[in-house]
Design an enzyme around this catalytic site. Structure first.
Site, mmCIF file in Angstrom:
data_model
loop_
_atom_site.group_PDB
_atom_site.id
_atom_site.type_symbol
_atom_site.label_atom_id
_atom_site.label_comp_id
_atom_site.label_asym_id
_atom_site.label_seq_id
_atom_site.Cartn_x
_atom_site.Cartn_y
_atom_site.Cartn_z
ATOM 1 N N HIS A 14 0.881 -1.171 0.000
ATOM 2 C CA HIS A 14 0.000 0.000 0.000
ATOM 3 C C HIS A 14 0.912 1.212 0.000
ATOM 4 C CE1 HIS A 14 -3.795 2.181 0.698
ATOM 5 N NE2 HIS A 14 -3.006 3.045 1.306
ATOM 6 N N CYS A 15 0.933 1.914 -1.134
ATOM 7 C CA CYS A 15 1.906 2.991 -1.323
ATOM 8 C C CYS A 15 1.535 4.214 -0.500
ATOM 9 C CB CYS A 15 1.998 3.358 -2.803
ATOM 10 S SG CYS A 15 3.206 4.661 -3.130
ATOM 11 N N LEU A 16 2.484 4.653 0.299
ATOM 12 C CA LEU A 16 2.296 5.839 1.131
ATOM 13 C C LEU A 16 2.109 7.090 0.287
ATOM 14 C CD1 LEU A 16 2.591 6.974 4.124
ATOM 15 C CD2 LEU A 16 4.976 7.372 3.552
ATOM 16 N N ARG A 60 -2.760 4.590 -2.500
ATOM 17 C CA ARG A 60 -3.451 3.468 -3.126
ATOM 18 C C ARG A 60 -2.622 2.196 -2.999
ATOM 19 N NH1 ARG A 60 -7.325 6.200 -3.083
ATOM 20 N NH2 ARG A 60 -8.806 6.699 -4.753
#
Length: 622
Positions: A455-457, A461
């Site tokens: 889950h990309c900071l 998303r």
């Protein structure tokens, strides 16, 4: 002798070496230790030819049981404790004996024991899902109640057996079925089982939140408050339980919390009531719709204000420091009061976009005159347009969320249960779906993601099967943008700032740069920061994709597993590593002049092993 829980019954009857489950209401750690000790103390039966049929059933000695039944023993006959053979076979998970006894005329719903329970009740108390399935297939009635007034689903909830709960509901038992006191499974869970589960699990089956019991007329939220079950209160409030329903005493959940003096629950209920009251105002609803935009605007203004303070025409850094502290204090108030908790996860995203905005403005206003005629101009424009495009594609593209209708979920639960696969490896208890290979449930997005990477900071998303390739280009062009800005910053500083680095050294040089243009130095620091993490992630991603064929999650999981193994686990020797060229072809779904052909796999619906024609390998989940 079922007594207050199955544990005492198990001890009194000495029913052989089966592992005991939870005691009543799932709170029985001490009793479980006693049962374990008692089980170890049970003598092993060396000569089974002389044991009675009850003991033979408990130990699963099929031939001895068959011998005694064929000799004339009535399988319906209960023992002196009023317990039938089918009860003993069910509680010890003796599937073959249950089939045999039913074929010989055993009553599948025969009542027995002190609590007048059926064999199905006994199997549920111990969490024997295969036995529950078998009994239901032979006509067991899950709606029957025992001596305590509980049906099958109530017992499964009290003993926290989530797979059995899912199976019973999928087979048609109502999630809102009431016991003799009019309590639903959700009420029992909120009142009797302290913790988030199985309350959170039951809520996924859409139970009635505001139904009341017969005696006290309490809702599930009333019962959770009465028990001080903070986790259950949180789950019920999130699901939308009513705060205004009164019980037979005229008490709302908040009234009960005030009586119990539970400060945390009082705070939770008052906060929720305030939030729901605010929903009535049109302005508040508009603010909620615009939360992300307002967060982005706040970030843009804050970053400009920081640069403006640093560039302020004053030699007093104490003054600038005080202004910065005041700025941070004021800006911290906005998210706290106007941005919901769920949208705060987008704060790093707003910071990134704000940084890029001021990077572009700095280039256009300050750097453009010096570099307008250079190749830098077109490269930078192309890089920033490409960055914005791939950021949008990464953010907007479905990463591979697995979806299923209610009927599909129930069919999957029944299929997995009856094939012995209803466990955490193949079934997601949050989404109630069968997990595809290489998928993982993201707790931020609250959904399973196919071929999950992270889950990309910075994008807010998940990165998965659907948008992973966009994410790679997003990192690449962000590195390009920041790299060009770093280059432009040095060109600007060298042409506009008089420095004496050779004569006076580094410290004097830095002071001269700061005095010359604090804003450019500020932008340079932002660009360097974003360049550092984006380049690191890009190189790491390319290494994992090309040389390992793994996602970030898989690589980290394998490294953790390797620490607990005697032999070192090689990350290169996995079924997903098909070689440098094939890994890239599969990831980007493109060939190389016919030399390499990509293997098309839809990871959102891939549940079994995949045969790869290129390398004749079988892919398995890691």
């Amino acid at each position: 002798m079922e007594g207050p829980g199955l544990g005492s019954q198990c001890r009194n009857h000495s029913h052989g070496p089966h592992p005991p489950g939870f005691g009543r209401y799932g709170i029985c750690a001490h009793e479980n230790k006693e049962l374990a000790n008692a089980r170890e103390a049970l003598p092993l039966i060396e000569d089974s030819s002389n044991c009675d049929i009850v003991k033979a059933t408990q130990y699963g000695i099929f031939e001895r049981c068959k011998e005694l039944v064929e000799a004339g023993y009535d399988v319906r006959q209960p023992d002196k404790e009023n317990v039938s053979l089918l009860h003993w076979a069910a509680i010890n998970n003796r599937l073959d004996l249950v089939k045999f006894y039913i074929s010989k005329g055993a009553v599948v719903d025969q009542l027995g024991g002190d609590l007048n329970s059926t064999p199905l009740h006994w199997a549920i108390r111990q969490g024997h899902l295969p036995m529950v399935i078998l009994l239901l297939q032979h006509g067991a009635d899950p709606t029957l109640i025992d001596g305590e007034g509980f049906s099958s689903i109530h017992l499964a909830v009290l003993f926290q057996h989530m797979p059995i709960i899912a199976y019973l509901i999928s087979k048609g038992q109502s999630v809102n079925m009431t016991d003799v006191n009019g309590q639903t499974p959700l009420m029992l869970s909120a009142h009797k089982v302290i913790g988030p589960e199985p309350t959170g699990f039951l809520l996924k089956f859409n139970p009635s939140l505001n139904v009341v019991d017969k005696i006290h007329q309490n809702t599930p939220l009333h019962w959770a408050v009465a028990a001080g079950n903070v986790n259950a209160v949180d789950k019920l409030l999130e699901a939308g339980s009513s705060l205004d329903i009164q019980n037979v005493k005229g008490e709302t959940p908040l009234d009960m919390a005030l009586q119990n003096k539970n400060q945390l629950i009082i705070h939770m209920l008052k906060t929720e009531a305030k939030m729901r009251a605010n929903q009535k105002f049109r302005l508040w609803r508009w603010l909620q719709k615009c939360e992300l935009f307002l967060l982005l605007m706040l970030s843009v203004i804050t970053m400009w204000a920081i640069g403006y303070i640093l560039d302020f025409n004053s030699d007093s850094w104490l003054l600038k420091g005080c202004l910065l502290v005041t700025l941070f204090f004021l800006t911290s108030l906005f998210p706290r009061f106007l941005v919901g908790y769920k949208n705060l996860v987008y704060l790093p995203t707003a910071f990134l976009l704000s940084s890029v905005f001021w990077i572009f403005m700095t280039w256009f206003i300050l750097f453009f005159p010096d570099l307008a005629g250079a190749p830098f101009y077109f490269s930078f424009i192309f890089s920033i347009v490409a960055f914005l495009y791939f950021f949008y594609k990464t953010w907007a593209t479905d990463p591979g969320f697995t979806k299923a209708s209610e009927e599909e979920k129930k069919v999957n639960i029944i299929t997995l249960a009856e094939t012995g696969s209803l466990d955490f490896r193949t079934f997601c208890t949050s989404c109630l779906i069968r997990k595809p290979l290489r998928s993982l449930h993201c707790h931020v997005c609250n959904c399973c993601v196919a071929r999950y990477d992270q889950h990309c900071l910075w994008t807010g998303r998940c990165i998965g099967f659907g948008n992973h390739h966009y994410y790679i280009f997003f990192l690449f062009f962000l590195s390009m943008v920041c790299g060009w800005i770093i280059y432009g910053s040095f060109i600007y500083l060298s042409s506009h700032c008089a420095t004496t680095f050779k004569e006076d050294g580094l410290w004097t040089y830095l002071n001269q740069i700061v005095a010359c243009s604090p804003w450019v130095l500020y932008i340079l620091m932002l660009a360097t920061f974003h360049f550092s993490w984006s380049t690191f992630l890009l190189l790491n991603q390319l290494f994992q994709i090309a040389f390992l064929g793994l996602t970030s999650h898989e690589r980290i999981s394998l490294q953790k597993q390797s620490k607990h193994m005697k032999q070192t686990l090689s990350l290169r020797k996995t079924p997903y590593n098909l070689g440098f060229m094939q890994n890239l072809a599969d990831f980007f779904q493109c060939g190389c002049f016919g030399l390499v052909k990509p293997c098309v796999v839809d990871w959102t619906s891939q549940y079994t092993m995949v045969f790869h024609p290129a390398r004749e390998k079988v892919l398995r989940s890691v």
